[in-house]
Design an enzyme around this catalytic site. Structure first.
Site, PDB file in Angstrom:
ATOM      1  CB  CYS A 115     -42.945 -26.517 -22.742  1.00 37.79           C
ATOM      2  SG  CYS A 115     -42.926 -26.441 -24.741  1.00 37.79           S
ATOM      3  CG  HIS A 261     -40.255 -24.052 -21.823  1.00 36.47           C
ATOM      4  ND1 HIS A 261     -39.256 -24.695 -22.348  1.00 36.47           N
ATOM      5  CD2 HIS A 261     -41.142 -23.618 -22.930  1.00 36.47           C
ATOM      6  CE1 HIS A 261     -39.655 -24.950 -23.721  1.00 36.47           C
ATOM      7  NE2 HIS A 261     -40.561 -24.293 -23.723  1.00 36.47           N
ATOM      8  CG  ASN A 291     -39.114 -24.374 -27.357  1.00 35.79           C
ATOM      9  OD1 ASN A 291     -38.810 -25.287 -26.673  1.00 35.79           O
ATOM     10  ND2 ASN A 291     -40.245 -23.678 -27.437  1.00 35.79           N
TER      11      ASN A 291
HETATM   12  O1  UT7 Z   1     -42.526 -24.008 -25.967  1.00 37.31           O
HETATM   13  C1  UT7 Z   1     -43.976 -24.056 -26.513  1.00 37.31           C
HETATM   14  C2  UT7 Z   1     -44.575 -22.708 -26.330  1.00 37.31           C
HETATM   15  N1  UT7 Z   1     -44.352 -21.896 -27.429  1.00 37.31           N
HETATM   16  C3  UT7 Z   1     -44.331 -20.522 -27.338  1.00 37.31           C
HETATM   17  O2  UT7 Z   1     -44.510 -19.913 -25.933  1.00 37.31           O
HETATM   18  C4  UT7 Z   1     -44.291 -19.766 -28.446  1.00 37.31           C
HETATM   19  C5  UT7 Z   1     -44.916 -18.178 -28.236  1.00 37.31           C
HETATM   20  N2  UT7 Z   1     -45.193 -17.730 -29.462  1.00 37.31           N
HETATM   21  C6  UT7 Z   1     -43.991 -16.967 -29.899  1.00 37.31           C
HETATM   22  O3  UT7 Z   1     -42.953 -16.959 -29.243  1.00 37.31           O
HETATM   23  C7  UT7 Z   1     -44.078 -15.990 -30.918  1.00 37.31           C
HETATM   24  O4  UT7 Z   1     -45.487 -15.719 -31.149  1.00 37.31           O
HETATM   25  C8  UT7 Z   1     -43.301 -16.318 -32.241  1.00 37.31           C
HETATM   26  C9  UT7 Z   1     -42.038 -15.970 -31.903  1.00 37.31           C
HETATM   27  C10 UT7 Z   1     -43.736 -17.755 -32.639  1.00 37.31           C
HETATM   28  C11 UT7 Z   1     -43.838 -15.109 -33.541  1.00 37.31           C
HETATM   29  O5  UT7 Z   1     -43.662 -13.838 -33.085  1.00 37.31           O
HETATM   30  P1  UT7 Z   1     -44.934 -13.106 -33.372  1.00 37.31           P
HETATM   31  O6  UT7 Z   1     -44.451 -11.647 -32.919  1.00 37.31           O
HETATM   32  O7  UT7 Z   1     -46.119 -13.527 -32.314  1.00 37.31           O
HETATM   33  O8  UT7 Z   1     -44.944 -12.994 -35.028  1.00 37.31           O
HETATM   34  P2  UT7 Z   1     -46.307 -13.414 -35.851  1.00 37.31           P
HETATM   35  O9  UT7 Z   1     -46.451 -14.987 -35.669  1.00 37.31           O
HETATM   36  O10 UT7 Z   1     -47.432 -12.393 -35.434  1.00 37.31           O
HETATM   37  O11 UT7 Z   1     -45.855 -13.149 -37.192  1.00 37.31           O
HETATM   38  C12 UT7 Z   1     -45.518 -11.894 -37.605  1.00 37.31           C
HETATM   39  C13 UT7 Z   1     -45.071 -11.901 -39.145  1.00 37.31           C
HETATM   40  C14 UT7 Z   1     -46.099 -12.459 -39.984  1.00 37.31           C
HETATM   41  O12 UT7 Z   1     -46.223 -11.786 -41.326  1.00 37.31           O
HETATM   42  P3  UT7 Z   1     -47.302 -11.080 -41.483  1.00 37.31           P
HETATM   43  O13 UT7 Z   1     -48.742 -11.544 -41.354  1.00 37.31           O
HETATM   44  O14 UT7 Z   1     -47.341  -9.843 -40.190  1.00 37.31           O
HETATM   45  O15 UT7 Z   1     -47.031 -10.386 -42.961  1.00 37.31           O
HETATM   46  C15 UT7 Z   1     -45.688 -13.922 -40.324  1.00 37.31           C
HETATM   47  O16 UT7 Z   1     -45.851 -14.433 -41.467  1.00 37.31           O
HETATM   48  O17 UT7 Z   1     -43.777 -12.605 -39.234  1.00 37.31           O
HETATM   49  C16 UT7 Z   1     -44.087 -13.687 -40.327  1.00 37.31           C
HETATM   50  N3  UT7 Z   1     -43.248 -14.788 -40.119  1.00 37.31           N
HETATM   51  C17 UT7 Z   1     -41.730 -14.955 -40.313  1.00 37.31           C
HETATM   52  N4  UT7 Z   1     -41.129 -14.018 -40.631  1.00 37.31           N
HETATM   53  C18 UT7 Z   1     -39.809 -14.346 -40.983  1.00 37.31           C
HETATM   54  C19 UT7 Z   1     -43.558 -15.765 -38.979  1.00 37.31           C
HETATM   55  N5  UT7 Z   1     -42.474 -16.699 -39.020  1.00 37.31           N
HETATM   56  C20 UT7 Z   1     -41.309 -16.036 -39.649  1.00 37.31           C
HETATM   57  C21 UT7 Z   1     -40.013 -16.264 -39.914  1.00 37.31           C
HETATM   58  N6  UT7 Z   1     -39.277 -15.401 -40.415  1.00 37.31           N
HETATM   59  N7  UT7 Z   1     -39.433 -17.239 -39.238  1.00 37.31           N
END
Ligand code: UT7
Length: 336
Positions: A115, A261, A291
């Site tokens: 990125c 980014h 992304n």
């Molecule tokens: O470009 C490279 C750099 N990358 C980034 O900068 C990405 C940085 N991270 C993020 O943008 C965020 O952390 C995400 C968008 C990837 C995730 O958001 P979050 O608010 O951190 O969610 P999380 O990973 O903590 O997941 C929350 C819940 C989980 O369920 P439980 O454990 O709370 O029951 C996940 O299993 O959401 C669940 N989950 C989903 N649910 C529906 C994870 N992916 C999905 C999905 N659809 N696609």
């Protein structure tokens, strides 16, 4: 004094648009989850049957950038190609693009800063140009993520975020004392956090580098500790922006547009808040493309120019953080 100016930009995405609703058919996810967590509404993916590589998308973006710069492919003295999703494992996609552009022995350099590929790439191009090594450099950032994602519930935390696309810029040396071109750049990396966002396989530290067993385990798909990367992004992006402004002896008011980014709209809104910027000064287009890693900043840059949000005399800050971890920022001022 030799300065680097951007003579033309271009972007390209494959025609197949994949909406959040489309993803709902293939995995347990929802439009609401994706929009709320990331701001993404759709992304573009190459045809399902495959056959389109990063160099193909890069070629389309490069053609537009060359046209806008008024260059022929023969004018290019060096190609810098940034991608984490090369057409083939080696050689790099820069060599494949060079051939597609009809060039014979023009050098091609692939870089792997994910990125941060655009920011690192600009610093390389600018250093070559200011040192008098090359006068005309084509930078391309291009990714085909879709063929390498786990498009199932197992891979949903990563798969919903990424899109395919390409951005290109033509960089040219000019002799001037005007305060234009790249005014300050900061680059960082932290290998300690390499595993927070990685694609492990095939791995040459293993013998064999890929087995049936490994394929079954899904270790050939990217993995991400989303929360860790998120936390680092909201901390590091304001930090590196301030470091770069200080080097250039500029304030946030001197920057007409920040082009971060596009990894997550919430990260970029967090950046805006931390820097106390008006919303209009931070560019977003993640809604339409997801992304696109190395392509994201040059695609956003091209879109901002096309929409007349920036142009002659304006100062722009590009910044990004991603796998590596790598991150950085650079300030560019357009000529009048
Ligand atoms: O470009 C490279 C750099 N990358 C980034 O900068 C990405 C940085 N991270 C993020 O943008 C965020 O952390 C995400 C968008 C990837 C995730 O958001 P979050 O608010 O951190 O969610 P999380 O990973 O903590 O997941 C929350 C819940 C989980 O369920 P439980 O454990 O709370 O029951 C996940 O299993 O959401 C669940 N989950 C989903 N649910 C529906 C994870 N992916 C999905 C999905 N659809 N696609």
């Amino acid at each position: 004094m030799e300065k680097t100016i951007i003579a033309g930009t271009g972007r390209y995405v494959p025609p197949r648009a994949v909406t959040n609703q489309d993803l709902e058919q293939w995995m347990d996810t929802s439009d609401e989850w994706i929009r709320q967590r990331s701001g993404i509404e759709k992304r573009h993916w190459v045809p399902e049957e495959g056959g389109v590589g990063s160099s193909d998308l890069g070629f389309e973006a490069a053609r537009i950038a060359l046209d806008r710069a008024g260059w022929e492919p023969q004018d290019i003295e060096l190609i810098i190609f940034a991608t984490l999703s090369p057409d083939i494992y080696f050689p790099g996609s820069g060599c494949l693009l060079q051939h597609k552009l009809g060039l014979n022995t023009t050098p091609a350099l692939d870089i792997r800063q994910q990125c941060s590929g655009f920011v690192y790439g600009m610093s390389i191009a600018d250093a070559y140009i200011r040192a008098g090594v090359y006068q005309r450099i084509l930078f391309v950032g291009a990714e085909v993520h879709s063929t390498g994602l786990d498009i199932s519930t197992r891979g949903r935390d990563v798969a919903v975020l990424f899109g395919d696309g390409a951005g290109a810029v033509c960089l040219e040396g000019i002799e001037t004392d005007a305060p234009i071109g790249f005014l300050a750049t900061t680059l960082h990396a932290q290998g300690e956090l390499a595993e927070s966002l990685m694609l492990e396989l095939p791995s040459h530290r293993l013998r064999p580098s890929l087995t049936e067993e490994m394929l079954k385990s899904g270790r050939h798909y990217p993995t991400m500790d989303g929360r860790a990367v998120f936390k680092n992004a909201v901390r590091r992006l304001p930090e590196v922006a301030k470091e770069t402004l200080a080097k250039a002896q500029m304030d946030t008011e001197d920057i007409d547009l920040f082009i971060p980014h596009q990894a997550n709209m919430r990260i970029n809104q967090g950046f805006q808040k931390a820097m106390q910027l008006p919303a209009s000064k931070v560019f977003h287009n993640i809604q339409h493309y997801g992304n696109t890693t190395a392509a994201s900043i040059p695609m956003a840059f091209d879109e901002a120019i096309e929409a007349n949000i920036i142009g002659a005399g304006n100062a722009v800050m590009f910044l990004g953080l991603g796998s590596g971890l790598t991150w950085g920022a650079t300030i560019y001022r357009f000529p009048d």
